[in-house]
Write an enzyme that holds these catalytic residues in place. Structure first.
Site, short mmCIF file in Angstrom:
data_model
loop_
_atom_site.label_atom_id
_atom_site.label_comp_id
_atom_site.label_asym_id
_atom_site.label_seq_id
_atom_site.Cartn_x
_atom_site.Cartn_y
_atom_site.Cartn_z
CG HIS A 61 0.26 6.29 -0.43
ND1 HIS A 61 -0.90 6.93 -0.97
CD2 HIS A 61 -0.26 5.50 0.34
CE1 HIS A 61 -1.92 6.83 -0.52
NE2 HIS A 61 -1.65 5.86 0.57
CD GLU A 102 -5.96 5.06 0.20
OE1 GLU A 102 -4.94 5.87 0.29
OE2 GLU A 102 -6.01 4.26 0.88
CG HIS A 147 -1.77 1.05 1.28
ND1 HIS A 147 -3.07 1.04 0.92
CD2 HIS A 147 -1.73 2.53 1.68
CE1 HIS A 147 -3.63 2.17 1.18
NE2 HIS A 147 -2.69 3.18 1.54
CD GLU A 148 1.72 3.65 3.71
OE1 GLU A 148 2.06 4.71 3.06
OE2 GLU A 148 0.51 3.20 4.22
#
Ligand code: ZN
Length: 499
Positions: free
Chosen positions: A268, A294, A264-265
């Site tokens: 980003h 997101e 997820h990170e």
């Protein structure tokens, strides 16, 4: 064609950017390296630098330059660096100068105090301990909203800080559609969603988790030249400058959730990493909105990291890393377990389907709070009733209910919708990508992610903030924001007949 006034503007904006990046680094250090004793000195240092950055940005000299550059902007191509920089800066400047500096100070201080109260209140599951701080936060938000055009819907003004130009009415329409589709989908899945995932809840050596996560990241495009990853309580991504992407994750001993948090990170991070070098260090040099951001974290976490073909490549490697835990679990059972749909209390642990219902209930409640249709005192009761309606779960205590997220304590009213908007946008972009790269699954099965990353970089990441979020979505996908592809994706992947 150049204009000396444009160069002056660039120079002033570069200074503001450098100050902001210095304070980003102080923030990263605070969360990752600083011994706790440094807290109050650090708060002073960050406060000073951010104030100076803010003062330099709202300097009337910048307003004057923006006025003088109107003709220059009109004579430049809309897509050009020059026109985009002036257009975006003008919008930022007009917003920033509407809010008196004292109010900015009050807003920041109140949020900081409320955030400190949130931790213990959650710990003790004591909503009353947080209530006065939330009331102050809301009151200050009303003063903030008054700085803007009274014709705007109150919630629009707050939403704009996270999803520029997006209107509450549009979000409402998208969310109504999601609700209509996802509540029945959740019920359809019902017992079929009750798959065995007990093998995910065992003890996993943290060093082995770190090594495996890093192997995945390196396949995605992480290099020691431009990235680093550290461990913190709450995972996050930040970037103190171009070519310097910092991720954090939290290796839990008793499950593998950190692997998904890490992917997820990375999503980003790779968005920031991919911003075109020519706009780095300018106000255009970052992701365009929280929703678009997101969309990318969700792409790398879910569309890629919870994809069957991804695990075709990585599962044998995961089994080799954790033979005791997964030696006798086959790939299909593992795939189903990491995609289990099950209504639960906690947003951050929710699956791809129910996650959005967690967001929708927050979006509805925060509008009621802002419009004063709901008093803060009645919030826990309203929360519990709504989560029971949407998810059919009963809230045992406020710690696992209304106190679970820090957003409202931190003053982030209007923030939540961007999570679900991101989910929606992620699939729109993904469908477009698959038109160009038709063998995505075969690539993943071979552990190849470079072409997918480069497609996303060329079509999305490079643009940074040159265009509004809505323009950006249209440029990438050719259509406006639309929930249908996302709902179709969830149904195809997770409805009982598909499993
Ligand atoms: Zn995120």
């Amino acid at each position: 064609m150049t204009d000396p006034k444009f160069e002056q503007l660039q120079q002033r904006l570069a200074e503001v950017n450098n100050l902001t990046k210095a304070s980003t680094l102080l923030f990263w250090d605070q969360r990752v390296m600083m011994p706790p004793g440094g807290a109050s000195a650090r708060a002073e240092a960050i406060g000073t630098i951010s104030t100076i950055a803010q003062e330099r940005f709202v300097d009337p000299a910048i307003g004057k330059l923006l006025e003088e550059l109107r003709a220059f902007e009109e004579n430049s191509e809309y897509d050009s660096f020059e026109a985009s920089l002036i257009r975006v800066t003008r919008r930022d400047y007009e917003k920033a100068t509407r809010v008196p500096p004292e109010l900015v100070g009050d807003l920041n201080r109140a949020s900081a105090v409320a955030l400190s109260a949130w931790g213990p209140a959650k710990e003790e599951s004591n909503f009353e301990a947080l209530r006065p701080y939330l009331e102050t936060n809301l009151e200050l938000r009303h003063r903030y909203v008054e700085c803007f055009d009274p014709a705007d819907e109150t919630y629009d003004v707050l939403l704009d800080n996270y999803e520029p130009n997006m209107k509450t009415a549009d979000v409402r329409q998208i969310f109504e559609q999601l609700k209509e589709e996802l509540v029945p989908l959740m019920q359809e899945i019902g017992d079929a969603g009750d798959v065995d995932d007990s093998f995910l809840h065992q003890e996993f050596d943290q060093d082995a988790q770190r090594a495996f996560s890093l192997e995945v990241l390196r396949r995605f495009g992480y290099t020691d030249d431009e990235w680093r990853i550290d461990q913190t309580q709450h995972p996050f991504m930040t970037t103190p400058g171009h070519g310097d992407i910092r991720l954090t994750t939290n290796y839990r001993r008793d499950d593998l959730s950190s692997l998904f948090a890490t992917m997820h990170e990375f999503g980003h991070g790779v968005y920031e990493w991919g911003v075109d070098e020519s706009i780095a260090g300018t106000p255009l040099g970052s992701g365009v909105s929280l929703g678009l951001h997101e969309s990318q974290s969700r792409t790398w976490e879910n569309l890629i990291g919870r994809n069957r073909s991804f695990w075709r490549y990585f599962y044998p490697r995961l089994q080799a890393t954790f033979p005791g835990q997964f030696g006798s679990v086959d790939e299909e059972a593992f795939y189903r377990a990491v995609n289990k749909v099950h209504p639960s209390l906690i947003r951050i642990d929710a699956d791809e389907v129910t996650y959005n219902l967690h967001i929708i209930l927050r979006f509805e409640l925060e509008q009621e709070l802002i419009d004063e249709r709901l008093a803060v005192r009645d919030l826990p009761e309203a929360w519990n009733a709504r989560i029971e309606t949407y998810l059919g779960v009963e809230v045992p205590d406020d710690a696992r209910g209304v106190l679970q997220d820090m957003h409202w304590a931190g003053g982030g009213f209007g923030y939540f919708p961007t999570y679900s908007l991101g989910n929606v946008i992620s699939v729109q972009i993904w469908e477009r990508l698959k038109e160009d790269l038709d063998d995505v699954d075969e690539r993943f099965e071979r552990g190849e992610f470079d072409d997918v990353r480069e497609w996303l970089r060329d079509h999305l990441y490079r643009m940074g903030r040159k265009f509004s979020p809505q323009e950006t979505i249209e440029r990438v996908t050719g259509s406006r924001i639309d929930a249908k592809p996302y709902v179709r994706y969830l149904r195809e992947k997770l409805a009982p007949q598909a499993v």
